[in-house]
Design an enzyme around this catalytic site. Structure first.
Site, PDB file in Angstrom:
ATOM      1  N   GLU A 126     -18.345  11.504  -9.406  1.00  0.00           N
ATOM      2  CA  GLU A 126     -17.639  13.027  -9.376  1.00  0.00           C
ATOM      3  C   GLU A 126     -16.166  12.580  -9.164  1.00  0.00           C
ATOM      4  O   GLU A 126     -15.313  13.447 -10.200  1.00  0.00           O
ATOM      5  CB  GLU A 126     -17.939  13.877  -7.963  1.00  0.00           C
ATOM      6  CG  GLU A 126     -19.834  14.695  -8.029  1.00  0.00           C
ATOM      7  CD  GLU A 126     -19.431  15.032  -6.728  1.00  0.00           C
ATOM      8  OE1 GLU A 126     -19.058  14.890  -5.939  1.00  0.00           O
ATOM      9  OE2 GLU A 126     -21.454  15.217  -7.237  1.00  0.00           O
TER      10      GLU A 126
ATOM     11  N   ASN B  77     -23.285  12.728   2.050  1.00  0.00           N
ATOM     12  CA  ASN B  77     -21.454  12.703   1.871  1.00  0.00           C
ATOM     13  C   ASN B  77     -22.165  14.675   1.220  1.00  0.00           C
ATOM     14  O   ASN B  77     -22.198  15.244   1.084  1.00  0.00           O
ATOM     15  CB  ASN B  77     -22.104  12.098   0.258  1.00  0.00           C
ATOM     16  CG  ASN B  77     -21.260  12.695  -0.548  1.00  0.00           C
ATOM     17  OD1 ASN B  77     -20.079  13.641  -0.303  1.00  0.00           O
ATOM     18  ND2 ASN B  77     -20.870  12.226  -2.376  1.00  0.00           N
ATOM     19  N   TRP B  78     -20.954  15.710   2.275  1.00  0.00           N
ATOM     20  CA  TRP B  78     -20.218  16.192   3.338  1.00  0.00           C
ATOM     21  C   TRP B  78     -19.803  17.403   1.140  1.00  0.00           C
ATOM     22  O   TRP B  78     -20.065  18.969   1.034  1.00  0.00           O
ATOM     23  CB  TRP B  78     -19.582  16.573   3.700  1.00  0.00           C
ATOM     24  CG  TRP B  78     -20.331  17.102   5.011  1.00  0.00           C
ATOM     25  CD1 TRP B  78     -22.154  16.250   5.302  1.00  0.00           C
ATOM     26  CD2 TRP B  78     -20.446  17.839   6.070  1.00  0.00           C
ATOM     27  NE1 TRP B  78     -22.205  16.433   6.598  1.00  0.00           N
ATOM     28  CE2 TRP B  78     -21.313  17.371   7.273  1.00  0.00           C
ATOM     29  CE3 TRP B  78     -18.947  18.304   6.780  1.00  0.00           C
ATOM     30  CZ2 TRP B  78     -21.342  17.324   8.338  1.00  0.00           C
ATOM     31  CZ3 TRP B  78     -19.448  18.984   8.086  1.00  0.00           C
ATOM     32  CH2 TRP B  78     -20.155  18.610   8.783  1.00  0.00           C
ATOM     33  N   LYS B  79     -19.459  16.017   0.766  1.00  0.00           N
ATOM     34  CA  LYS B  79     -18.714  16.548  -0.472  1.00  0.00           C
ATOM     35  C   LYS B  79     -17.655  17.860  -0.130  1.00  0.00           C
ATOM     36  O   LYS B  79     -16.827  17.162   1.177  1.00  0.00           O
ATOM     37  CB  LYS B  79     -19.419  17.024  -1.321  1.00  0.00           C
ATOM     38  CG  LYS B  79     -20.315  16.032  -1.798  1.00  0.00           C
ATOM     39  CD  LYS B  79     -21.277  16.019  -3.013  1.00  0.00           C
ATOM     40  CE  LYS B  79     -22.744  15.149  -3.769  1.00  0.00           C
ATOM     41  NZ  LYS B  79     -22.898  15.262  -4.850  1.00  0.00           N
TER      42      LYS B  79
ATOM     43  N   GLY C 290     -26.209  14.010  -0.102  1.00  0.00           N
ATOM     44  CA  GLY C 290     -25.437  15.769  -0.806  1.00  0.00           C
ATOM     45  C   GLY C 290     -25.998  16.433  -0.185  1.00  0.00           C
ATOM     46  O   GLY C 290     -26.054  16.801   1.079  1.00  0.00           O
ATOM     47  N   GLY C 291     -26.330  18.136  -0.391  1.00  0.00           N
ATOM     48  CA  GLY C 291     -26.693  18.515  -0.433  1.00  0.00           C
ATOM     49  C   GLY C 291     -27.730  18.714   0.590  1.00  0.00           C
ATOM     50  O   GLY C 291     -27.376  19.505   1.683  1.00  0.00           O
TER      51      GLY C 291
ATOM     52  N   HIS D 149     -17.854   7.245  -6.267  1.00  0.00           N
ATOM     53  CA  HIS D 149     -18.639   8.239  -6.848  1.00  0.00           C
ATOM     54  C   HIS D 149     -18.087   8.804  -7.835  1.00  0.00           C
ATOM     55  O   HIS D 149     -17.771   9.847  -8.664  1.00  0.00           O
ATOM     56  CB  HIS D 149     -18.818   9.234  -5.814  1.00  0.00           C
ATOM     57  CG  HIS D 149     -19.683  10.106  -5.332  1.00  0.00           C
ATOM     58  ND1 HIS D 149     -19.586  11.308  -6.538  1.00  0.00           N
ATOM     59  CD2 HIS D 149     -20.253  10.315  -4.809  1.00  0.00           C
ATOM     60  CE1 HIS D 149     -20.698  11.744  -5.859  1.00  0.00           C
ATOM     61  NE2 HIS D 149     -21.548  11.045  -5.054  1.00  0.00           N
TER      62      HIS D 149
ATOM     63  N   GLU E 214     -27.088   6.637  -8.433  1.00  0.00           N
ATOM     64  CA  GLU E 214     -27.001   7.713  -7.980  1.00  0.00           C
ATOM     65  C   GLU E 214     -27.218   8.201  -9.236  1.00  0.00           C
ATOM     66  O   GLU E 214     -25.768   8.797  -9.801  1.00  0.00           O
ATOM     67  CB  GLU E 214     -25.421   8.349  -7.534  1.00  0.00           C
ATOM     68  CG  GLU E 214     -25.995   8.046  -5.826  1.00  0.00           C
ATOM     69  CD  GLU E 214     -24.403   9.157  -5.572  1.00  0.00           C
ATOM     70  OE1 GLU E 214     -25.350   9.903  -3.692  1.00  0.00           O
ATOM     71  OE2 GLU E 214     -23.313   9.357  -5.706  1.00  0.00           O
TER      72      GLU E 214
ATOM     73  N   GLY F 100     -27.658  16.865  -7.485  1.00  0.00           N
ATOM     74  CA  GLY F 100     -26.715  18.062  -7.281  1.00  0.00           C
ATOM     75  C   GLY F 100     -27.760  18.897  -8.364  1.00  0.00           C
ATOM     76  O   GLY F 100     -27.410  20.509  -8.501  1.00  0.00           O
TER      77      GLY F 100
ATOM     78  N   SER G 222     -30.497  14.282  -5.193  1.00  0.00           N
ATOM     79  CA  SER G 222     -31.368  15.086  -4.757  1.00  0.00           C
ATOM     80  C   SER G 222     -32.676  14.752  -4.017  1.00  0.00           C
ATOM     81  O   SER G 222     -33.532  15.632  -4.001  1.00  0.00           O
ATOM     82  CB  SER G 222     -31.968  15.924  -6.383  1.00  0.00           C
ATOM     83  OG  SER G 222     -31.198  16.518  -7.222  1.00  0.00           O
TER      84      SER G 222
HETATM   85  P1  PGA Z   1     -27.205  15.588  -4.405  1.00  0.00           P
HETATM   86  O1  PGA Z   1     -25.567  14.312  -4.062  1.00  0.00           O
HETATM   87  O2  PGA Z   1     -28.266  15.195  -2.649  1.00  0.00           O
HETATM   88  O3  PGA Z   1     -26.519  17.048  -3.755  1.00  0.00           O
HETATM   89  O4  PGA Z   1     -27.857  15.609  -5.211  1.00  0.00           O
HETATM   90  C1  PGA Z   1     -25.883  13.753  -4.161  1.00  0.00           C
HETATM   91  C2  PGA Z   1     -24.709  12.269  -4.142  1.00  0.00           C
HETATM   92  O5  PGA Z   1     -23.636  13.319  -4.820  1.00  0.00           O
HETATM   93  O6  PGA Z   1     -24.039  11.457  -3.063  1.00  0.00           O
END
Ligand code: PGA
Length: 248
Positions: free
Chosen positions: A95, A9-11, A231-232, A93, A165, A171, A210
């Site tokens: 966010e 997930n590149w966001k 994500g990251g 998600h 999640e 993050g 993470s």
């Molecule tokens: P993260 O994000 O790996 O940067 O913690 C995961 C996500 O929100 O899908």
């Protein structure tokens, strides 16, 4: 049985250039035992698909509209994603829930919109730190999952993936301990089993929050963790590939 799946997930990160490079690097290393899905920002989906040219990397969108079409400026319909060849879509998600006030009802409507055109929804569930500390993790997960099950029905879950999640792990660098994650994954599977035993056995449950190359193998060795939503650490193709290797 359920195979492993790793999703990136590149966001709101990346560029046309990084999309091309990333897909070229990932598709060059084949992955017969782990499905790989990328979720770039909307403008880069077509670029990613042009470079992918094979099923080595499947495409996913980070969000979709709950509406089929109409006067909803800025929204993207499920049918548009399906039209350009997108296969997966993130739904709910944290966010989106947090910054766009997506309720469980909206999440269920989006889930149904995805399924109605044949997209595979990746339903994201998870508690906040406050909810965990108040001992409400299972209650929150039961409510988030239950709303979608009640409103969309069991058959809507046949192609679905679920991602646990914990919001406090996204993050932040604070990964859930593998035992902690496994405990909630087993709980999610038991919730599914309460509705349908086969569905519970077949549904892939991803862990997100993470995930990194150095903790992926331990997380993925848990019985009910069928891969990760990353994500990251998905932004660099080498890290993403290392996480996929840990799932293989
Ligand atoms: P993260 O994000 O790996 O940067 O913690 C995961 C996500 O929100 O899908």
């Amino acid at each position: 049985m359920r195979g492993m799946l790793v999703a990136g997930n590149w966001k709101m990160h990346g560029s046309m250039h990084s999309t091309r490079e990333w897909v070229a690097m990932v598709k060059a290393i084949s992955s017969p035992t782990c499905t790989r899905v990328m979720f770039p920002p909307f403008p880069y989906l077509s670029t990613a698909m042009q470079v992918a040219t094979s099923d080595e990397v499947a495409m996913g969108a980070q969000d979709l509209s709950q509406h089929a079409e109409g006067a909803y400026t800025g929204e993207v319909a499920a049918s548009m994603l399906q039209d350009i060849g997108v296969e997966y879509v993130l739904v709910g998600h944290s966010e989106r829930r947090q910054y766009h006030a997506e309720s469980d009802a909206v999440v269920a409507a989006k889930f149904l919109a995805a399924v109605s055109v044949g997209l595979r929804p990746v339903l994201c569930l998870g508690e906040t730190l406050e909810e965990r500390e108040a001992g409400r993790t299972e209650e929150v997960i039961r409510r988030q999952l239950g709303t979608v099950l009640d409103r969309c029905g069991l058959s809507a879950f046949s192609e679905a993936v679920i991602a646990y999640e914990p919001v406090w792990a996204i993050g932040t660098g604070h990964t859930a301990h593998p035992d902690q994650a496994q405990q909630i994954h087993a709980f999610i599977r038991s919730q599914l089993a309460g509705r349908d035993a086969k569905l519970a056995r077949m549904t892939r449950l991803l862990y997100g929050g993470s995930v990194k190359p150095d903790n992926a193998a331990e997380l993925f060795s848990e019985a009910d963790i069928d891969g990760g939503l990353v994500g990251g650490a998905s932004l660099q193709a080498v890290d993403f590939l290392a996480i996929c290797a840990a799932a293989s």
